[in-house]
Design an enzyme around this catalytic site. Structure first.
Site, PDB file in Angstrom:
ATOM      1  CD  GLU A  89     -30.875 -10.459 -34.316  1.00  7.35           C
ATOM      2  OE1 GLU A  89     -30.341  -9.554 -34.403  1.00  7.35           O
ATOM      3  OE2 GLU A  89     -31.636 -11.039 -33.888  1.00  7.35           O
ATOM      4  CD  GLU A 101     -45.417  -6.108 -41.207  1.00 10.23           C
ATOM      5  OE1 GLU A 101     -44.857  -6.277 -40.136  1.00 10.23           O
ATOM      6  OE2 GLU A 101     -46.600  -6.915 -41.661  1.00 10.23           O
TER       7      GLU A 101
END
Lengths: 404, 370, 404, 370
Positions: C245, C365
């Site tokens: 990915e 994050e």
């Protein structure tokens, strides 16, 4: 909602202004060399202010203060700025350490220390932070060991100590029991700064000036009556000081000099820059922040006057101020060019000073944690140091470093 | 496509790192703030290493290398805050080389140290060739070469001007064309200017009817190329400083504990250091772009070099502040290295048009092409 | 250092360009309605690309691919953009799920599934994320229970599933053992999307378009041979997909359309704004970022070509791209005014789409944590879920919410 | 000094919150994106609550309250994304009140809904009175009042124009002076414009020789004051939205777990929510400033209102993005409330000069005073 002075405040302000007008020629310069003569002049001026009732405005009357409210304190501060004279020298003592002694000290301690402090006869310093205990203040390692005769022997190092080199006394947080969790084994002491075994060394900052000191304690003897607030209660006593620190910073923000008007004036001198949309956007954004801080200060003052104690979110004003002033320094140096960085420039000093201020006094990150948890009610970080005896904790940390 | 360093490039970089490691340049940067004499003279090192002739063609006695190799050396200098006079010398040497000036062999050898007195090429907002003003936000006209061959004008904040032997000055001719003029040091008045970062040699340079040699074959494209070369070199130098700031900060974040945890385990610290890494990666990619454009895509060199300068200036500003911040109070003390990187960041971003002009140039190039 | 094509690459590019030039009239529009006819046209076009060797460029030859390198893959992508034709429809299948099956699937699975996937005869979807398992993917709750006959019964919910509504198969991560720590009890399955018990519901985004689907599984039967990579090995298999990915996003960034030139062109139409220093500063800053991403992509490609696998720091390019594109949307709407927010405007779609993209696909994050730990070597966050059986962990979380 | 709310202010705020809680305004904001008819008509609520006459003097049938009270009501409307036509009505009502216009009692009662067709006062960069352009960055001249008393001009993106009964238009007179003109709805052509946030009623307004009544006693200072009043009201409305965004995000951060911890325990989430709080506190302080300046420091009202608008615009932008981000993927879906706050942020910051002009005005006011 009313931002204007009440008639009583108008009257008080007029009285303060009149006194300052009459006596301003007796004041030393607002900035001076860091030498003994200047310190002496500032101490004498503090004495005059105290005698006139312009120091310790919020202290109780029976302890030499005026027994007035925070608004009167701010009015005095505003009028002092307006008169162009220096404020009291010992802001830390009168604003933070004195109130701690008032709250936690014995009757003897109040009698002995508060008067000379208020009048500038004896300057004080705050001996809390250490190289390995800054934002995590409860991690202090300076060790005070009880002797058979009831006295104490103190060894260790403190850092970031303002005014240590001319202070008569210090308020010091020491570990008196390493076998209990870290917040529990601490005790607060009054330390005579001329005691044998104390070494003071100036700590130079980016700008080259020694804003702070390191203070070393090598087997310093403290009398039994040096303890403030009880053995093992040091953390609670320290929290009182920190609360007054927040208050002092909050109420004193106007005199820090980080004002929208000042930065606008610097940009206004450059005819090209003042019409440049990019410069104006940056100036506008930082001034919005500083104006907000100004009115946040009034909000805090108003709340104080109603008897409320400001919460940790008051610390956000400092975050905002420092950020905006950093942006201002950046912008001004971009506009003025390398000359703004000249050692003699007022901007070079500010540009050098601010990065340290951002890290100092409880870093922004710790403050955001505290506010997130105590004001917004968010869950705490996982704490790995809870309930663990201080001595074990240190051993774990050392093992952690060795493992990486 | 291969963007890895070639063996020669790796060797050049490693040799530079090795050569510079012999001098305590960071400590010297601190001492020089109080005693300028404490600054080591690194020109002999540059000579020995062959950096002086890096951009001079082999025919003219140089190494015939390209901008990217020069950037690699600049990054190594930046990594240790070394004050070597390459920012002034290298663009000047490439112009002397292009013109086949008689001094070029000595310049390539490093026997003569050259100084580029740069002018910013015109853009869509500012149509003149301009130089740094002594103060304020209005840039001033480049020096003027009168028809009698004498040069008049004043350029402030010229990197590496003090002590240079030959000055390569961007000027406008009597008929308004940009030209390059070589002037001997004897005909130049240089006022040394030290501001904030003592490792940065700067001078205000004045020409008051100086006799100059017009560099033949050097016109607007070459002068613009030299300006943007200087932008790339300054960017590369900043990149090196970013890398040190990152490495030192990461090391400290691993060993310093607070509340029972290494500070590097806190997201606030960790994410901030990753932000430094992000800015570092961006800047390095743009230096590759600039290096490639210098050789193979001249039309994009202004864009690439300006983007690299803009990225590097921002990266070093952020990295040096993060370095102070990660170190807590101690990072703001005189004895610590962090303030030296901060000083480097603050002054560098305001030289040669500043990061602001570089960013504007990126917009200008893209808007013009749109 | 060399950014230019090698002679072989020049030749390959010419060949690709020639084919595309010859066949581009056979291509459907690059953007179309989300209806069956358009999907069918795109699938047919994918078949033509695959037959011409322009799909699965890096797949092994024996599995229908070209056995070429990442640079050739990118060359094909660049030429497809240049020709103005759409790329293959099933980027997720060919780019991420196919390579996972190639790495972990059985010989039968490869034989059965890869050919139809490559040619667009069967489109695939990725069934990993769940409402309570996004960035913390190992927390998936979809449950597959082994039956006596060796088949499985699957129940649960997946979310953020692209193409689910016309996919033939899905690759699905399910929990097969809740009594072991969370990474250990997972298994990967191939799911026929027309199986009984599957419900697919479009999930509309801010823009109003259904970019994704929710997929519900109600006691869906899966054959024993649906398992990919072994029972209990689902986490390792999923990591392979995630690595591809990252690669697909990295190599495909040019076709995302977030390019400096595009934004500059939008600003250039406003004669006043293009000369405004504030607009130019903002435009310059965001374009610097996008140019950096472009050359970071080349760096990654070059490293891949040398056989290196990109590390997690490759994800920073996505962070940079999304931020810069958000800034671009802001700037363009500031310059053009409310019309930029019109439903028909290309900018309104981008402005609406980006905030979700920022949170999706492993939030920024989490990515910064991973990079901080794996690239910079910083110490990990304290993990409270380590080594705890998944079933207990869930109970603890529920207790945590109840307590607040 | 007392910056706490008075009992009357608290009552006004609580009553507004109560009145608005009776309608599902947030759900309606979503439905109206697809079906404008789904938007509830809140004007009857405004009438009943007495908000229409908030800024009209008691002599003229109003409540005689001040800007800060109006801001309190606007904040409550913003908190639930309620589309009430107060942004257009309130500044218009105050001008009609100042002029003692015959319609003021009906306006105060809410029988007539007024719409302020605002113009931005001149500054040091732009010397004209300007209004919103239909598109692009160049502001256009305010409508012109011919000497025959007819009004011509076009103003884009006028809040609350559709369906208003009387328009109070800032125009320039034949001799170039700024004036206010009241025009009946019959003489105004309003083209409804819906963009992105369906709760925001907007219209492009044209005057083609409309007959207007010149408002006597209303000159440049009053018109500037009305413009900055509108800035404050928009700021207050945004503040309310920020408060909801913060509360919803905090609640979710407490109950959502990842990696075994509530997400609100992570610094990245916690610090971002504290940043929303910081921006909220700043904005509220500036609204206090604006409210005080409106009454007692007219010279500072332009500065205070512009600062509040700038701060609020930034705060809502940040808060609505944080709301999406804290909620992870689900925060970006159609069914979630976060996108509605995001839509509110995006459109609001581009109305009435936009946050950019407000920020510039802050600089302009301070530079002029320096």
């Amino acid at each position: 909602m009313d931002l204007n002075d009440t008639p009583e405040q108008v009257h008080y302000r007029a009285k303060v202004r009149a006194w300052l007008h009459e006596h301003k020629d007796e004041a030393p310069a607002a900035q001076g060399e860091d030498d003994a003569a200047y310190v002496q002049a500032r101490r004498a001026w503090q004495g005059k202010l105290a005698t006139a009732g312009l120091a310790g405005v919020t202290w109780p009357v029976e302890l030499g203060g005026q027994g007035l409210g925070p608004i009167e304190h701010v009015i005095v501060g505003q009028e002092i700025v307006r008169a162009g004279v220096p404020d009291i020298l010992d802001v830390i003592g009168v604003g933070m350490l004195g109130p701690t002694i008032i709250a936690h000290g014995s009757a003897e301690q109040k009698n002995r220390y508060l008067g000379p402090m208020l009048h500038g006869d004896e300057v004080w310093c705050q001996l809390f932070s250490e190289p390995a205990a800054g934002s995590d203040l409860a991690a202090v390692q300076a060790r005070a060991v009880l002797q058979d005769d009831g006295s104490w022997r103190l060894s260790g190092q403190k850092v970031w100590t303002t005014n240590a080199h001319f202070a008569a006394h210090g308020l010091l947080l020491a570990r008196t029991d390493a076998d209990v969790p870290k917040h529990k084994g601490l005790t607060m002491f009054i330390v005579p700064m001329d005691a044998a075994g104390i070494t003071i060394r100036g700590l130079r900052q980016i700008s080259g000036e020694a804003e702070f000191n390191e203070v070393f304690f090598d087997d310093v003897r403290l009398d039994a009556d040096a303890v403030v607030g009880g053995v093992g209660n040091g953390w609670g006593t320290a929290l009182t000081t920190l609360m007054f620190e927040r208050l002092t910073i909050g109420l004193g923000s106007e005199s820090l000099g980080y004002q929208a008007e000042r930065y606008a004036a610097a940009i206004a001198t450059d005819e090209h820059a003042r019409l440049d949309p990019e410069v104006r956007r940056r100036l506008g954004e930082l001034c919005v922040q500083l104006l907000a801080v100004k009115f946040t200060g009034y909000r805090m003052l108003s709340a104080l006057q109603q008897g409320q104690i400001p919460g940790p979110e008051a610390g956000l004003a400092k975050v905002t101020t420092v950020r905006a002033a950093i942006d201002a320094g950046d912008l001004i140096a971009d506009v003025l060019g390398p000359d703004a960085l000249d050692a003699e420039s007022e901007w070079a000093y500010m540009i050098s000073f601010l990065p340290g201020l951002k890290s100092a006094g409880g870093t922004e990150e710790i403050l955001r944690n505290t506010i997130g948890e105590r004001v917004l009610g968010l869950p705490p970080e996982p704490r790995l140091d809870k309930g663990i005896p201080f001595s074990e904790l240190r051993a774990k940390e050392r093992a952690g470093v060795a493992a990486t | 496509m291969n963007l890895e360093l070639t063996d020669e490039q790796s060797f050049l970089r490693d040799a530079a790192r090795e050569a510079l490691s012999r001098v305590k340049t960071v400590a010297a940067a601190r001492e020089a703030l109080e005693d300028p004499a404490a600054l080591p003279d690194l020109w002999p090192t540059a000579r020995e290493a062959g950096w002086a002739g890096l951009l001079v063609s082999e025919d003219n006695g140089g190494a015939g290398l390209s901008a990217f190799e020069a950037m690699l050396v600049m990054a190594e200098a930046g990594r240790v805050l070394a004050g070597i006079e390459l920012l002034g010398h290298l663009p000047a040497s490439s112009l002397l080389d292009a013109a086949g000036d008689s001094r070029v062999a000595a310049v390539a050898e490093g026997d003569l140290r050259a100084c580029f007195v740069a002018a910013q090429p015109p853009g869509d907002l500012e149509r003149r060739w301009t130089v740094e003003p002594p103060s304020g936000s209005v840039r001033v006209d480049a020096p003027v070469l009168a028809s009698d061959g004498t040069l008049r004008g004043r350029v402030a904040w010229v990197p590496d001007a003090p002590g240079a032997d030959v000055f390569v000055v961007v000027a406008t001719s009597a008929d308004g064309e940009p030209v390059a003029v070589a002037v001997d040091a004897d005909d130049v008045s240089v006022e040394r200017a030290v501001r904030y970062d003592a490792t940065r040699s700067l001078g205000h340079v004045s020409f008051e009817g100086a006799a100059g040699v017009l560099l033949e074959g050097v016109g607007a494209p070459e002068l613009a190329r030299a300006w943007f070369l200087a932008q790339s070199l300054l960017a590369a130098e900043s990149l090196g400083a970013v890398e040190t700031a990152l490495a030192v900060s990461v090391a400290y974040a691993k060993e310093r504990f607070t509340f029972g945890r290494a500070i590097g385990s806190y997201q606030a610290v960790k994410h901030s250091l990753v932000e430094v890494l992000r800015l570092r990666e961006n800047t390095y990619a743009l230096l590759l772009y600039a290096g490639w454009a210098y050789m193979d895509k001249p039309d994009e060199f202004a864009l690439a070099a300006s983007a690299a300068r803009s990225s590097a200036g921002h990266a070093l500003d952020y990295a040096s502040r993060a370095m102070i911040s990660v170190h807590g109070g101690i990072g703001a003390t005189w004895e610590h290295d962090a303030p030296l990187f901060f000083r480097r960041a603050q002054l560098s971003r305001r030289l040669l048009g500043g990061v602001g002009d570089a960013t504007d140039r990126v917009a200008s190039e893209l808007l013009s092409a749109a």
